[in-house]
Design a protein around this motif. Structure first.
Motif, short mmCIF file in Angstrom:
data_model
loop_
_atom_site.label_atom_id
_atom_site.label_comp_id
_atom_site.label_asym_id
_atom_site.label_seq_id
_atom_site.Cartn_x
_atom_site.Cartn_y
_atom_site.Cartn_z
N GLY A 97 0.86 -1.17 0.00
CA GLY A 97 0.00 0.00 0.00
C GLY A 97 0.90 1.22 0.00
O GLY A 97 2.08 1.14 0.38
N THR A 98 0.38 2.36 -0.40
CA THR A 98 1.22 3.56 -0.43
C THR A 98 1.79 3.89 0.93
O THR A 98 2.94 4.32 1.05
N ASN A 99 1.00 3.61 1.98
CA ASN A 99 1.49 3.91 3.33
C ASN A 99 2.51 2.90 3.84
O ASN A 99 3.05 3.05 4.93
N ASP A 100 2.80 1.85 3.06
CA ASP A 100 3.88 0.91 3.38
C ASP A 100 5.22 1.39 2.85
O ASP A 100 6.26 0.78 3.14
N LEU A 101 5.20 2.45 2.06
CA LEU A 101 6.39 2.86 1.32
C LEU A 101 6.89 4.25 1.73
O LEU A 101 6.10 5.12 2.12
N ASP A 102 8.19 4.41 1.62
CA ASP A 102 8.81 5.74 1.68
C ASP A 102 9.06 6.16 0.24
O ASP A 102 9.79 5.48 -0.51
N VAL A 131 0.82 -4.05 -8.83
CA VAL A 131 0.33 -3.28 -9.97
C VAL A 131 1.52 -2.62 -10.66
O VAL A 131 2.34 -1.97 -10.02
N ASN A 132 1.61 -2.82 -11.96
CA ASN A 132 2.80 -2.41 -12.71
C ASN A 132 3.00 -0.90 -12.75
O ASN A 132 4.13 -0.41 -12.70
N THR A 133 1.92 -0.16 -12.87
CA THR A 133 2.03 1.29 -13.05
C THR A 133 1.41 2.04 -11.88
O THR A 133 0.30 1.73 -11.46
N GLU A 181 -0.08 25.39 -13.41
CA GLU A 181 1.08 25.27 -12.51
C GLU A 181 0.68 24.57 -11.21
O GLU A 181 -0.34 24.89 -10.61
N PHE A 182 1.52 23.61 -10.79
CA PHE A 182 1.29 22.86 -9.55
C PHE A 182 2.56 22.84 -8.71
O PHE A 182 3.69 22.88 -9.25
N GLU A 183 2.37 22.70 -7.42
CA GLU A 183 3.50 22.62 -6.49
C GLU A 183 3.66 21.23 -5.90
O GLU A 183 4.66 20.95 -5.24
N ASN A 184 2.67 20.36 -6.13
CA ASN A 184 2.71 19.00 -5.58
C ASN A 184 2.22 18.00 -6.61
O ASN A 184 1.50 18.36 -7.56
N VAL A 185 2.58 16.75 -6.42
CA VAL A 185 2.08 15.67 -7.25
C VAL A 185 1.59 14.56 -6.33
O VAL A 185 2.20 14.28 -5.29
N ILE A 186 0.48 13.94 -6.70
CA ILE A 186 -0.12 12.87 -5.89
C ILE A 186 0.26 11.53 -6.51
O ILE A 186 0.03 11.29 -7.70
N VAL A 187 0.84 10.65 -5.68
CA VAL A 187 1.30 9.34 -6.15
C VAL A 187 0.71 8.26 -5.26
O VAL A 187 0.72 8.38 -4.02
N SER A 188 0.18 7.19 -5.85
CA SER A 188 -0.32 6.04 -5.09
C SER A 188 -0.07 4.78 -5.91
O SER A 188 0.12 4.84 -7.13
N VAL A 189 -0.07 3.64 -5.24
CA VAL A 189 0.23 2.39 -5.94
C VAL A 189 -0.94 1.93 -6.81
O VAL A 189 -0.74 1.22 -7.81
N ASP A 191 -5.27 3.11 -8.16
CA ASP A 191 -6.29 4.17 -8.18
C ASP A 191 -7.17 4.15 -6.93
O ASP A 191 -7.67 5.19 -6.50
N GLU A 192 -7.35 2.94 -6.36
CA GLU A 192 -8.26 2.81 -5.21
C GLU A 192 -7.55 2.94 -3.86
O GLU A 192 -8.19 2.78 -2.81
N ASP A 193 -6.26 3.22 -3.86
CA ASP A 193 -5.52 3.29 -2.59
C ASP A 193 -6.10 4.40 -1.72
O ASP A 193 -6.22 5.55 -2.15
N PRO A 194 -6.48 4.08 -0.47
CA PRO A 194 -7.09 5.09 0.40
C PRO A 194 -6.08 6.06 1.01
O PRO A 194 -6.49 7.04 1.62
#
Length: 227
Positions: A97-102, A131-133, A181-189, A191-194
Motif C-alpha cells: 500500500g502507499t502507506n507501506d512505502l517511503d 500493480v505495474n504502473t 502550474e502545480f506545487e505537488n504531485v499525488i502518487v499512489s500504488v 487508483d483505489e488506494d485510500p
C-alpha cells in the motif's frame, strides 16, 4: 305368646346391632390400613427413582463437560498449529500500500526534464508492487492525471530492506505554451488506494498532458518519453 314375640324382637335387634358394628369396623380399618401401606411404598419408590435420576444426571453432566473441554483443547491446539505454520512458512506476501512505502522525488534533466520517484518499503515491512504502473495526478481534475507510457515494468516487484523501485513522471509533454502550474504531485500504488502520498515539487511545475512510466528496478528504464 307375647314373651316369644318379645324375645324374637330382642334377638333381631341384637343381630342388627352386631351387623352394624361389624360394618363400621370393616369400614374404619380397611381404608386406613390400605392407605397407610400404599403411600409408604410409593414414597420409597419415588425417592429411589429421584436418587437414580440425580446420579445419572450428574454422571452425564460430568461426561459432557469433560468431552467439551477435551474437544476445546484439541481445537485450540489445532488452531495454534495452523497459525504457527502460516506465520513460519509464509506465503506470497502482502501487496504494497502507499502507506507501506517511503517515496522520494528527485528532479532529472533528461528528456526535457522529469521527476524520478523512488519507492522503498518502510522499516520492518516486506511487500510486493503487484500493480505495474503507479497512479499519478497533479491536482484533482482529469486533465491532471498522468497517462502510462508502458516503459519499464516488472510485475511484481518485491520491496524489503534496501530494495527499491523507480518510476518516471513527465509533467508536460506538449511543446506549446500553456498548462496549469502545480506545487505537488499525488502518487499512489493503485487508483483505489485510500492513502495516496502527496509529494512536494522542488519548484512549481507547468503541467499539461503528463505521463508516467511503469515501476522498474532499473532507473534507466524509467525516463519518460512518448514513442
Amino acid at each position: 305368646m307375647r314373651t316369644r314375640l318379645a324375645n324374637r324382637s330382642a334377638r333381631l335387634l341384637l343381630a342388627a346391632a352386631a351387623a352394624t358394628a361389624l360394618a363400621a369396623t370393616t369400614t374404619a380399618c380397611g381404608p386406613e390400613d390400605n392407605g397407610a401401606s400404599a403411600p409408604a411404598a410409593s414414597a420409597s419408590t419415588s425417592t429411589d427413582a429421584s436418587a437414580d435420576a440425580s446420579d445419572g444426571a450428574e454422571s452425564g453432566t460430568g461426561g459432557t463437560g469433560s468431552g467439551s473441554e477435551d474437544s476445546g483443547s484439541e481445537a485450540g491446539a489445532g488452531a495454534d498449529k495452523g497459525g504457527d505454520k502460516g506465520a513460519g512458512e509464509g506465503g506470497v506476501g502482502q501487496s504494497c500500500g502507499t502507506n507501506d512505502l517511503d517515496l522520494t522525488l528527485t528532479p532529472k534533466s533528461q528528456a526535457g526534464g522529469y521527476y524520478q520517484v523512488t519507492a522503498k518499503a518502510k522499516s520492518g515491512i516486506t511487500c510486493y508492487l503487484d500493480v505495474n504502473t503507479p497512479s499519478v495526478a497533479f491536482g484533482s481534475k482529469p486533465e491532471g492525471v498522468a497517462s502510462p507510457v508502458g516503459q519499464g515494468g516488472e510485475d511484481p516487484i518485491k520491496l524489503s530492506g534496501s530494495a527499491v523501485a523507480y518510476t518516471g513522471i513527465s509533467p508536460k509533454t506538449t511543446k506549446e505554451d500553456g498548462g496549469v502550474e502545480f506545487e505537488n504531485v499525488i502518487v499512489s500504488v493503485t487508483d483505489e488506494d485510500p492513502n495516496p502520498a502527496e509529494l512536494a515539487l522542488p519548484e512549481p511545475a507547468v503541467v499539461e498532458k503528463p505521463i508516467v512510466t511503469n515501476w522498474s528496478t532499473n532507473p534507466g528504464e524509467t525516463v519518460p518519453v512518448i514513442v
